[in-house]
Design an enzyme around this catalytic site. Structure first.
Site, PDB file in Angstrom:
ATOM      1  N   GLY A   1       4.678   3.717  12.832  1.00 46.32           N
ATOM      2  CA  GLY A   1       5.559   2.922  13.250  1.00 46.32           C
ATOM      3  C   GLY A   1       4.402   2.352  14.268  1.00 46.32           C
TER       4      GLY A   1
ATOM      5  N   GLU B   1      11.271  16.149  14.489  1.00 46.54           N
ATOM      6  CA  GLU B   1      11.304  15.959  13.242  1.00 46.54           C
ATOM      7  C   GLU B   1      10.399  16.688  12.700  1.00 46.54           C
ATOM      8  OE1 GLU B   1       9.986  11.937  11.128  1.00 46.54           O
ATOM      9  OE2 GLU B   1      11.798  12.295   9.563  1.00 46.54           O
TER      10      GLU B   1
ATOM     11  N   LYS C   1       0.857  -0.766   0.258  1.00 52.32           N
ATOM     12  CA  LYS C   1       0.068  -0.016  -0.319  1.00 52.32           C
ATOM     13  C   LYS C   1       0.737   1.087   0.099  1.00 52.32           C
ATOM     14  CE  LYS C   1      -1.556   3.229   2.731  1.00 52.32           C
ATOM     15  NZ  LYS C   1      -2.012   4.296   2.578  1.00 52.32           N
TER      16      LYS C   1
ATOM     17  N   CYS D   1      14.315  10.897   5.233  1.00 52.68           N
ATOM     18  CA  CYS D   1      14.073  10.387   6.930  1.00 52.68           C
ATOM     19  C   CYS D   1      15.478  10.896   7.721  1.00 52.68           C
ATOM     20  CB  CYS D   1      13.782   8.971   6.583  1.00 52.68           C
ATOM     21  SG  CYS D   1      14.437   8.297   5.400  1.00 52.68           S
TER      22      CYS D   1
ATOM     23  N   GLU E   1      11.140   1.634   9.285  1.00 48.06           N
ATOM     24  CA  GLU E   1      12.361   2.322   9.268  1.00 48.06           C
ATOM     25  C   GLU E   1      11.112   3.695   8.912  1.00 48.06           C
ATOM     26  OE1 GLU E   1      14.839   2.169   7.610  1.00 48.06           O
ATOM     27  OE2 GLU E   1      14.459  -0.010   6.325  1.00 48.06           O
TER      28      GLU E   1
ATOM     29  N   GLY F   1       7.994   4.706   7.498  1.00 48.06           N
ATOM     30  CA  GLY F   1       7.057   5.761   7.672  1.00 48.06           C
ATOM     31  C   GLY F   1       7.142   6.322   8.792  1.00 48.06           C
ATOM     32  N   SER F   2       6.585   7.828  10.266  1.00 44.71           N
ATOM     33  CA  SER F   2       6.769   8.227  10.603  1.00 44.71           C
ATOM     34  C   SER F   2       6.579   7.115  11.498  1.00 44.71           C
ATOM     35  CB  SER F   2       5.780   8.798  11.411  1.00 44.71           C
ATOM     36  OG  SER F   2       4.216   8.357  11.696  1.00 44.71           O
ATOM     37  N   THR F   3       7.295   7.775  12.802  1.00 45.04           N
ATOM     38  CA  THR F   3       7.397   7.130  14.332  1.00 45.04           C
ATOM     39  C   THR F   3       6.128   6.997  14.609  1.00 45.04           C
ATOM     40  OG1 THR F   3       9.924   7.496  14.545  1.00 45.04           O
ATOM     41  CG2 THR F   3       8.834   6.617  16.859  1.00 45.04           C
ATOM     42  N   GLU F   4       5.739   7.587  14.324  1.00 49.70           N
ATOM     43  CA  GLU F   4       3.846   7.430  15.796  1.00 49.70           C
ATOM     44  C   GLU F   4       3.171   6.752  14.778  1.00 49.70           C
ATOM     45  OE1 GLU F   4       1.813  11.348  14.641  1.00 49.70           O
ATOM     46  OE2 GLU F   4      -0.240  10.860  15.472  1.00 49.70           O
TER      47      GLU F   4
HETATM   48  P1  NAP Z   1       3.291   8.041   8.247  1.00 44.26           P
HETATM   49  O1  NAP Z   1       1.534   9.122   8.339  1.00 44.26           O
HETATM   50  O2  NAP Z   1       3.571   6.930   9.203  1.00 44.26           O
HETATM   51  O3  NAP Z   1       2.236   7.039   6.644  1.00 44.26           O
HETATM   52  C1  NAP Z   1       3.174   5.710   6.277  1.00 44.26           C
HETATM   53  C2  NAP Z   1       2.222   4.820   5.530  1.00 44.26           C
HETATM   54  O4  NAP Z   1       1.524   4.614   6.523  1.00 44.26           O
HETATM   55  C3  NAP Z   1       1.279   5.696   4.720  1.00 44.26           C
HETATM   56  O5  NAP Z   1       0.949   4.818   3.194  1.00 44.26           O
HETATM   57  C4  NAP Z   1       0.090   5.619   5.049  1.00 44.26           C
HETATM   58  O6  NAP Z   1      -1.412   6.192   5.039  1.00 44.26           O
HETATM   59  C5  NAP Z   1       0.363   4.624   6.171  1.00 44.26           C
HETATM   60  N1  NAP Z   1      -0.895   4.924   7.324  1.00 44.26           N
HETATM   61  C6  NAP Z   1      -1.245   5.779   8.655  1.00 44.26           C
HETATM   62  N2  NAP Z   1      -1.332   5.177   9.326  1.00 44.26           N
HETATM   63  C7  NAP Z   1      -1.370   3.960   9.423  1.00 44.26           C
HETATM   64  C8  NAP Z   1      -1.511   2.616  10.328  1.00 44.26           C
HETATM   65  N3  NAP Z   1      -2.172   3.342  11.612  1.00 44.26           N
HETATM   66  N4  NAP Z   1      -1.308   0.877  10.207  1.00 44.26           N
HETATM   67  C9  NAP Z   1      -0.618   1.290   8.642  1.00 44.26           C
HETATM   68  N5  NAP Z   1      -0.494   1.989   7.853  1.00 44.26           N
HETATM   69  C10 NAP Z   1      -0.799   3.328   8.451  1.00 44.26           C
HETATM   70  O7  NAP Z   1       4.331   8.589   7.933  1.00 44.26           O
HETATM   71  P2  NAP Z   1       4.327   9.997   5.724  1.00 44.26           P
HETATM   72  O8  NAP Z   1       4.101  11.124   6.399  1.00 44.26           O
HETATM   73  O9  NAP Z   1       3.992   9.358   4.900  1.00 44.26           O
HETATM   74  O10 NAP Z   1       6.318   9.964   5.980  1.00 44.26           O
HETATM   75  C11 NAP Z   1       7.304  10.617   6.219  1.00 44.26           C
HETATM   76  C12 NAP Z   1       7.861   9.546   7.379  1.00 44.26           C
HETATM   77  O11 NAP Z   1       8.516   8.695   7.293  1.00 44.26           O
HETATM   78  C13 NAP Z   1       8.261  11.050   7.915  1.00 44.26           C
HETATM   79  O12 NAP Z   1       8.543  10.486   9.615  1.00 44.26           O
HETATM   80  C14 NAP Z   1      10.030   9.846   7.675  1.00 44.26           C
HETATM   81  O13 NAP Z   1      11.049  10.081   8.671  1.00 44.26           O
HETATM   82  C15 NAP Z   1       9.254   8.685   7.713  1.00 44.26           C
HETATM   83  N6  NAP Z   1      10.685   7.970   6.532  1.00 44.26           N
HETATM   84  C16 NAP Z   1      11.222   6.998   6.911  1.00 44.26           C
HETATM   85  C17 NAP Z   1      11.994   6.560   6.236  1.00 44.26           C
HETATM   86  C18 NAP Z   1      13.473   5.365   6.776  1.00 44.26           C
HETATM   87  O14 NAP Z   1      13.267   4.917   5.583  1.00 44.26           O
HETATM   88  N7  NAP Z   1      13.085   5.025   7.772  1.00 44.26           N
HETATM   89  C19 NAP Z   1      11.778   6.811   4.556  1.00 44.26           C
HETATM   90  C20 NAP Z   1      11.009   7.802   4.469  1.00 44.26           C
HETATM   91  C21 NAP Z   1      10.742   8.035   5.085  1.00 44.26           C
HETATM   92  P3  NAP Z   1      -1.221   7.786   4.403  1.00 44.26           P
HETATM   93  O15 NAP Z   1      -0.048   8.509   3.751  1.00 44.26           O
HETATM   94  O16 NAP Z   1      -2.596   6.928   3.176  1.00 44.26           O
HETATM   95  O17 NAP Z   1      -1.822   7.759   5.825  1.00 44.26           O
END
Ligand code: NAP
Ligand code: MG
Length: 482
Positions: free
Chosen positions: A244, A392, A187, A295, A261, A239-242
């Site tokens: 995660g 962040e 997804k 990230c 990640e 995605g985000s730590t929250e």
């Molecule tokens: P996000 O809000 O955590 O979303 C990440 C993904 O998870 C999206 O596809 C999101 O869908 C989905 N999602 C949201 N709530 C969920 C839940 N309860 N259960 C399962 N999936 C859920 O993060 P983001 O804002 O897209 O990305 C930015 C973050 O990613 C930053 O914190 C960045 O540091 C981190 N990041 C980390 C790395 C790494 O390799 N460490 C690489 C890139 C990014 P929707 O988009 O449809 O809400």
């Protein structure tokens, strides 16, 4: 007040036409495009113009079940049984078609996500294709990757990607999963699903057996259904730590393998013996690359006190020349912020930084009237405890701190809930070894920043997550050794 640009370049816009974005995208399940059972669709917009690009199906729980069942069947029926060499051939084919369609993918990535075309063309798409090439090579060499052991596949991998590197993150996840013999339900993020849907077309064109890769679109709830599904054997989340943490809690007690990640607050450290002009470029690349939607961005800058004044002045002069604007223009350095919501988050942090007493500086470039944009921003006189040094921001906003000794900067760099990345700029090899041993970050660059390669593992410590993607280590999360 916004002033005029320091100099003007003639516009050099890339054509939108190669993107060939369809008016509507369905769900890619079991090798076919299927309508969502809810009958609902959401819009994907171009964040640089706020125009609608396409509408995309929302997968509900029924669709998630369908996709997981398709992946499970494909695993039992085909993917588990075919020879590793055959698996490798399919993955090579995906990589080659990605190269053939590179321009289409680059333009789509830029239109959908707002990143400069230069980046999607020269970094995102080629690096994504390289990941498929690299893991295609591993498919029939798992015995060498795990000597004296047998690498058993797990079954169905559920994968969730963020919006900052949409196609690249999909490649990081799908390529190792397929190479090790697993099937996939992925997804993508809601605001940037289009290149992943085009990857589904490529997978269809490469004639992978139906159900080996399924792409389902939707919001966080779709992701939550996928992570909780009983027939999913492994979850890979970026995605985000929250979020995660929510996923980790929801998997407690289950047998699923998990890699996370998550976020970061990278310390980029400049010593007085560093090559100053290169270091300035490295800092610019570390935080302003991809609008700071990275990230592992070098979002905390530590400059040795003796050169701080000179360095910060050089940095201000350099960022004053960065061109912010139309991501489709080949001159643009900083494109659009990915969404209205992310722009609000960044602006809220800028307010917090000012309220915390840090000194604010932004460049005087003129921002486009439509779309979501942010000027390159610096904060000096930042304290280690300030929120802008700890949290962040995920935007083109740099917090600058100073230090005197090696021990002091190691302590400061490690004083963070995150541990994803760091940069060290110095003339001394011994210092690089000392710091890189003692700084707790998954990736440490020396005299460079934000370089990526499919052969290098990537991942974090602490609240930046666990597990590695990329390189030989990227195979581990997808196998059970016996
Ligand atoms: P996000 O809000 O955590 O979303 C990440 C993904 O998870 C999206 O596809 C999101 O869908 C989905 N999602 C949201 N709530 C969920 C839940 N309860 N259960 C399962 N999936 C859920 O993060 P983001 O804002 O897209 O990305 C930015 C973050 O990613 C930053 O914190 C960045 O540091 C981190 N990041 C980390 C790395 C790494 O390799 N460490 C690489 C890139 C990014 P929707 O988009 O449809 O809400
Ligand atoms: Mg979009």
């Amino acid at each position: 007040m916004a002033k005029k640009k320091k100099w003007e370049y003639s516009p050099a816009p890339e054509s939108k036409q190669p993107a060939a974005i369809a008016g509507r995208y369905e769900l890619f399940i079991n090798g076919k495009w299927q309508k969502p059972s809810s009958g609902t669709y959401f819009n994907s917009i171009n964040p640089a113009t706020e125009e609608k690009l396409s509408e995309i199906a929302t997968a509900n729980e029924t669709d998630v079940n369908k996709a997981v069942q398709a992946a499970k069947q494909a695993y039992e029926k085909y993917w588990k049984k075919i020879s590793p060499t055959e698996r490798g051939k399919y993955i090579f084919r995906i990589a080659r078609i990605m190269q053939e369609r590179a321009r289409e993918l680059a333009v789509t990535e830029t239109l959908d996500g707002g990143k400069p075309i230069r980046e999607s063309r020269d970094f995102d798409i080629p690096t994504a294709a390289n990941h498929f090439f690299y893991y295609a090579g591993w498919a029939d060499k798992l015995d060498f990757a795990f000597p004296n052991k047998k690498a058993n596949s797990l079954g169905v991998a559920g994968q969730i990607t963020p919006w900052n590197f949409p196609l690249l993150m999909a490649a990081w996840k799908i390529a190792p999963a397929l190479a090790t013999g697993n099937t996939v339900v992925l997804k993508p993020a809601e605001t940037t699903s289009l290149t992943t849907l085009k990857l589904a077309e490529i997978i269809q064109e490469a004639e992978l057996p139906p159900g080996v890769v399924n792409i389902i679109t939707g919001d966080g709830q779709t992701g939550a259904w996928l992570t909780k599904h009983n027939d999913v054997n492994k979850i890979a989340f970026t995605g985000s730590t929250e979020v995660g943490k929510i996923i980790q809690r929801s998997l407690a007690g289950s047998q699923k393998k998990l890699t996370l990640e998550l976020g970061g607050k990278g310390a980029n450290i400049i010593f007085e013996d560093a090559p100053i002009d290169q270091a300035v470029e490295g800092v610019v690349n570390g935080i302003f690359f991809n609008q700071g939607h990275v990230c592992c961005a070098g979002s905390r800058l530590y400059v040795q006190e003796s050169i701080a004044k000179k360095f910060i002045q050089k940095l201000k002069d350099r960022i004053g020349t960065l061109l912010v604007g139309d991501p489709m223009d080949k001159n643009t350095d900083i494109g659009a912020i990915n969404s209205a919501q992310q722009l609000k988050t960044i602006q809220a942090y800028i307010k917090i930084g000012k309220a915390e007493g840090a000194t604010f500086f932004e460049t005087d470039c003129v921002l486009p009237k439509k779309g979501f944009f942010c000027r390159p921003t610096l904060f000096t006189n930042v304290a280690q405890s300030n929120r802008i040094a700890q949290e962040e921001i995920f935007g083109p906003v740099l917090s600058i701190l100073t230090f005197r000794t090696d021990d002091e900067v190691i302590e400061k760099a490690n004083n963070s809930p995150y541990g994803l990345s760091a940069g060290i700029w110095t003339d001394k090899g011994a210092r690089i070894f000392n710091l890189s041993k003692r700084i707790r970050a998954g990736v440490i660059w020396a005299n460079t920043y934000n370089l990526f390669d499919p052969t290098s593992p990537f991942g974090g410590y602490k609240e930046s997550g666990f597990g590695r993607e990329g390189g030989l280590q990227g195979l581990h999360p997808y196998v059970q050794l016996s």
